[in-house]
Design a protein around this motif. Structure first.
Motif, PDB file in Angstrom:
ATOM      1  N   ARG A  11       0.836  -1.210   0.000  1.00  0.00           N
ATOM      2  CA  ARG A  11       0.000   0.000   0.000  1.00  0.00           C
ATOM      3  C   ARG A  11       0.865   1.253   0.000  1.00  0.00           C
ATOM      4  O   ARG A  11       0.560   2.218   0.711  1.00  0.00           O
ATOM      5  CB  ARG A  11      -0.929   0.001   1.228  1.00  0.00           C
ATOM      6  CG  ARG A  11      -1.874  -1.185   1.326  1.00  0.00           C
ATOM      7  CD  ARG A  11      -2.855  -1.246   0.182  1.00  0.00           C
ATOM      8  NE  ARG A  11      -3.617  -0.026   0.050  1.00  0.00           N
ATOM      9  CZ  ARG A  11      -4.234   0.347  -1.066  1.00  0.00           C
ATOM     10  NH1 ARG A  11      -4.168  -0.397  -2.135  1.00  0.00           N
ATOM     11  NH2 ARG A  11      -4.910   1.462  -1.105  1.00  0.00           N
ATOM     12  N   VAL A  15       1.269   3.188  -5.248  1.00  0.00           N
ATOM     13  CA  VAL A  15       0.095   2.333  -5.475  1.00  0.00           C
ATOM     14  C   VAL A  15      -1.181   3.147  -5.261  1.00  0.00           C
ATOM     15  O   VAL A  15      -2.111   3.114  -6.070  1.00  0.00           O
ATOM     16  CB  VAL A  15       0.108   1.109  -4.533  1.00  0.00           C
ATOM     17  CG1 VAL A  15      -1.201   0.323  -4.647  1.00  0.00           C
ATOM     18  CG2 VAL A  15       1.295   0.215  -4.841  1.00  0.00           C
ATOM     19  N   VAL A  56       1.797  -3.771 -10.016  1.00  0.00           N
ATOM     20  CA  VAL A  56       1.232  -2.680  -9.217  1.00  0.00           C
ATOM     21  C   VAL A  56       0.530  -3.250  -7.987  1.00  0.00           C
ATOM     22  O   VAL A  56       0.653  -2.705  -6.878  1.00  0.00           O
ATOM     23  CB  VAL A  56       0.271  -1.814 -10.065  1.00  0.00           C
ATOM     24  CG1 VAL A  56      -0.310  -0.684  -9.222  1.00  0.00           C
ATOM     25  CG2 VAL A  56       0.999  -1.230 -11.272  1.00  0.00           C
ATOM     26  N   GLN A  57      -0.171  -4.369  -8.143  1.00  0.00           N
ATOM     27  CA  GLN A  57      -0.810  -5.016  -6.990  1.00  0.00           C
ATOM     28  C   GLN A  57       0.216  -5.348  -5.906  1.00  0.00           C
ATOM     29  O   GLN A  57      -0.089  -5.286  -4.714  1.00  0.00           O
ATOM     30  CB  GLN A  57      -1.468  -6.337  -7.412  1.00  0.00           C
ATOM     31  CG  GLN A  57      -2.789  -6.196  -8.126  1.00  0.00           C
ATOM     32  CD  GLN A  57      -3.334  -7.556  -8.536  1.00  0.00           C
ATOM     33  OE1 GLN A  57      -2.567  -8.481  -8.843  1.00  0.00           O
ATOM     34  NE2 GLN A  57      -4.647  -7.679  -8.554  1.00  0.00           N
ATOM     35  N   GLY A  59       2.873  -3.733  -5.289  1.00  0.00           N
ATOM     36  CA  GLY A  59       3.571  -2.544  -4.805  1.00  0.00           C
ATOM     37  C   GLY A  59       4.806  -2.190  -5.612  1.00  0.00           C
ATOM     38  O   GLY A  59       5.578  -1.317  -5.209  1.00  0.00           O
ATOM     39  N   VAL A  61       5.458  -0.461  -8.327  1.00  0.00           N
ATOM     40  CA  VAL A  61       5.096   0.537  -9.339  1.00  0.00           C
ATOM     41  C   VAL A  61       6.332   1.006 -10.111  1.00  0.00           C
ATOM     42  O   VAL A  61       6.270   1.232 -11.326  1.00  0.00           O
ATOM     43  CB  VAL A  61       4.353   1.725  -8.691  1.00  0.00           C
ATOM     44  CG1 VAL A  61       4.017   2.791  -9.736  1.00  0.00           C
ATOM     45  CG2 VAL A  61       3.081   1.243  -8.013  1.00  0.00           C
TER      46      VAL A  61
END
Ligand code: SF4
Ligand code: SF4
Length: 135
Positions: A11, A15, A56-57, A59, A61
């Motif tokens: 998180r 994200v 991306v899920q 983290g 990015v």
């Protein structure tokens, strides 16, 4: 690639930024691969669309931002039409492009634009420029 998972990694700020810009629920994706199977540009991508959202899920990015895929996406929305979870990957790709363009900070200074030029600019291009080139 080894990823050490934690709540902070999953998180992180980037994200959240992708979620904020795209308006998409990243965790809705369950990696069925329908998007990648139907993407007309997948043959030229260095990473499949489903792999981009997976990064991306998780983290990652920064890894997604390094991919050529985000620039090759043609925003055709075939992936959105095929996705059983209603994830609009084209919006996620656009969010990643925006973050990539913005990461060096604001570089569109309205004060540096002459008022006469300002009056001549097409409004849509101007708003689009602000969206992409300012934080
Ligand atoms: S089609 Fe939707 S659920 Fe399936 S991998 Fe792509 S984004 Fe995820
Ligand atoms: S919107 Fe982008 S990722 Fe989705 S199918 Fe079209 S080119 Fe592929």
């Amino acid at each position: 690639m080894r990823i050490r998972l934690s709540a902070e990694v999953l998180r992180n700020d980037l994200v959240r930024r992708v979620e904020e810009i795209s308006g998409q629920d990243l965790l809705a994706c369950y990696q069925c691969g329908e998007c990648s199977a139907g993407c007309p540009v997948a043959f030229a991508m260095d990473m499949l669309p489903s792999q981009v959202i997976r990064l991306v899920q998780l983290g990652q990015v920064e890894e997604a931002l390094e991919s050529e895929t985000i620039w090759l996406c043609a925003a055709c929305q075939t992936c959105y039409a095929r996705c059983p979870k209603g994830v609009d990957l084209s919006r996620i790709m656009e969010a990643l492009r925006e973050i990539a363009l913005q990461r060096d900070g604001d570089y569109l200074d309205i004060r540096a634009i002459h008022p006469e030029e300002l009056a001549e600019f097409p409004q849509q291009a101007f708003i689009g420029g602000f969206r992409k080139y300012t934080w």
